[in-house]
Design a protein around this motif. Structure first.
Motif, short mmCIF file in Angstrom:
data_model
loop_
_atom_site.label_atom_id
_atom_site.label_comp_id
_atom_site.label_asym_id
_atom_site.label_seq_id
_atom_site.Cartn_x
_atom_site.Cartn_y
_atom_site.Cartn_z
N SER A 169 0.73 -1.22 -0.12
CA SER A 169 0.00 0.13 0.13
C SER A 169 0.89 1.42 0.07
CB SER A 169 -1.04 0.02 1.16
OG SER A 169 -0.13 -0.04 2.48
N THR A 170 1.98 1.24 0.55
CA THR A 170 2.88 2.28 0.48
C THR A 170 3.27 2.90 -0.86
OG1 THR A 170 4.98 1.16 0.78
CG2 THR A 170 3.80 1.90 2.81
N LYS A 171 3.15 1.90 -1.90
CA LYS A 171 3.53 2.15 -3.19
C LYS A 171 2.17 2.12 -4.30
CE LYS A 171 7.94 -0.15 -2.95
NZ LYS A 171 7.94 -0.72 -1.62
N THR A 172 1.25 1.06 -3.81
CA THR A 172 0.07 1.33 -4.42
C THR A 172 -1.02 2.56 -4.37
OG1 THR A 172 -1.21 -0.14 -2.99
CG2 THR A 172 0.00 -1.29 -4.83
N VAL A 198 4.64 1.75 8.15
CA VAL A 198 3.65 1.62 7.38
C VAL A 198 2.20 2.37 7.44
CG1 VAL A 198 2.00 -0.03 6.14
CG2 VAL A 198 4.58 -0.65 6.55
N ASP A 199 1.86 2.37 8.73
CA ASP A 199 0.59 3.00 8.93
C ASP A 199 0.70 4.60 8.99
OD1 ASP A 199 -1.23 1.26 10.31
OD2 ASP A 199 0.27 0.56 11.31
N ALA A 236 1.23 6.10 15.27
CA ALA A 236 0.91 7.00 13.82
C ALA A 236 -0.30 7.70 13.98
CB ALA A 236 0.66 5.81 12.78
N TRP A 237 -1.40 7.50 14.61
CA TRP A 237 -2.42 8.23 14.57
C TRP A 237 -2.16 9.57 15.42
CZ3 TRP A 237 -7.02 8.40 12.52
CH2 TRP A 237 -8.09 9.12 12.99
N LYS A 238 -1.52 9.38 16.61
CA LYS A 238 -1.09 10.39 17.43
C LYS A 238 -0.32 11.41 16.64
CE LYS A 238 -1.33 8.35 22.12
NZ LYS A 238 -0.74 8.06 23.32
N ARG A 239 0.61 11.08 15.87
CA ARG A 239 1.46 11.93 15.20
C ARG A 239 0.49 12.79 13.79
NH1 ARG A 239 6.16 7.34 14.49
NH2 ARG A 239 7.37 8.03 16.51
#
Length: 276
Positions: A169-172, A198-199, A236-239
């Motif tokens: 997903s980081t590419k697609t 990734v997240d 990841a969410w907090k950032r």
């Protein structure tokens, strides 16, 4: 006289059953047995149905999908429809997602999700729209779980406009965004790979698919989780919140009814802040 009462009770029960089905506006056609699973030919769900009634109807269908995956030798991770002894463990999460999507049903034309996995969440979205929905999913699809889930959903809802983008997903996701600049999503569900950054990449990349009146659903782990790789999801969410990429809506909620299991899962809703 006693027999007359028994007959009256039986007839009353049959009438009540038929009346209830009519009120719920659930229409079942003849079952089609195809391969390893059985699906219903026609099914209609309207906003008149409440969560408990919907779960009672679609819960067994979700279990059928899970069994179909397991019969094919696929290992399904603990997704939103995680069950034990045919009982669903994440009912609070299911209820919240049900209300979030159904409450905005008239505004949602396309749902995008990261993490198709076995197709359970995709089947949930499809059920809430009777298949009249455009659904865009991204997943690694490392085994046949995607194929099984896709076949199951298409058999149940042949009118669904489902597209699965397979790969990292980081590419697609960035590649898809560049090639489809006009595609926007009204509801975005992110439950992807929980390793490394990734997240964080997925949160950043999916914002380019967000419509003006969208909602983002994100599954995180509680800070007390014993798995270090799970804690990266929460970070990841907090950032994203602290960087003003996402504006959180309300408090993050626990996935499970069981307090012990809640150490491993929370879910949050939010919106992307445009211009960042």
């Amino acid at each position: 006289m006693q027999y007359a009462k028994v007959i009256a009770i039986i007839l009353g029960g049959i009438y009540l059953l038929l009346f209830t089905r009519s009120r719920l506006m659930i229409i079942f056609g003849k079952d089609i047995v195809d391969g390893n699973f059985t699906v219903s030919k026609t099914m209609e769900v309207t906003q008149n149905i409440n969560f408990d009634q919907w779960l009672h109807i679609f819960g067994p269908i979700m279990l059928t999908l899970t069994r179909t995956q397991k019969d094919a030798g696929v290992i399904i991770e603990r997704n939103m429809w995680h069950s034990f002894n045919d009982s669903f463990l994440r009912v609070p999460q299911l209820h919240a997602y049900y209300e979030q999507v159904l409450g905005n049903k008239n505004k949602i034309r396309r749902i995008c999700e990261l993490g198709f996995n076995g197709g359970h969440s995709a089947l949930m979205w499809a059920s809430l729209f009777n298949g009249d929905l455009e659904l865009l999913s991204f997943d690694l699809c490392t085994d046949k779980r995607c194929d099984i889930g896709e076949a199951f959903i298409r058999k149940m809802f042949p009118n669904i406009r489902l597209k699965i983008i397979r790969g990292d997903s980081t590419k697609t996701v960035p590649n898809y965004v560049l090639s489809n600049t006009n595609v926007k999503c009204d509801f975005i569900s992110i439950d992807s790979d929980h390793f490394g950054s990734v997240d964080s990449f997925d949160i950043l990349n999916m914002r380019y698919l967000a419509s003006r009146n969208h909602t983002v659903a994100f599954e995180v782990a509680d800070e007390m989780s014993r798995g270090s790789f799970l804690r990266t999801v929460s970070l990841a969410w907090k950032r994203a919140i602290s960087s003003k990429i996402i504006l959180q809506q309300g408090e993050c909620q626990f996935c499970y009814s069981n307090p012990v299991k809640n150490r491993t899962c929370k879910f949050c809703f939010g919106k992307y802040v445009f211009g960042n």
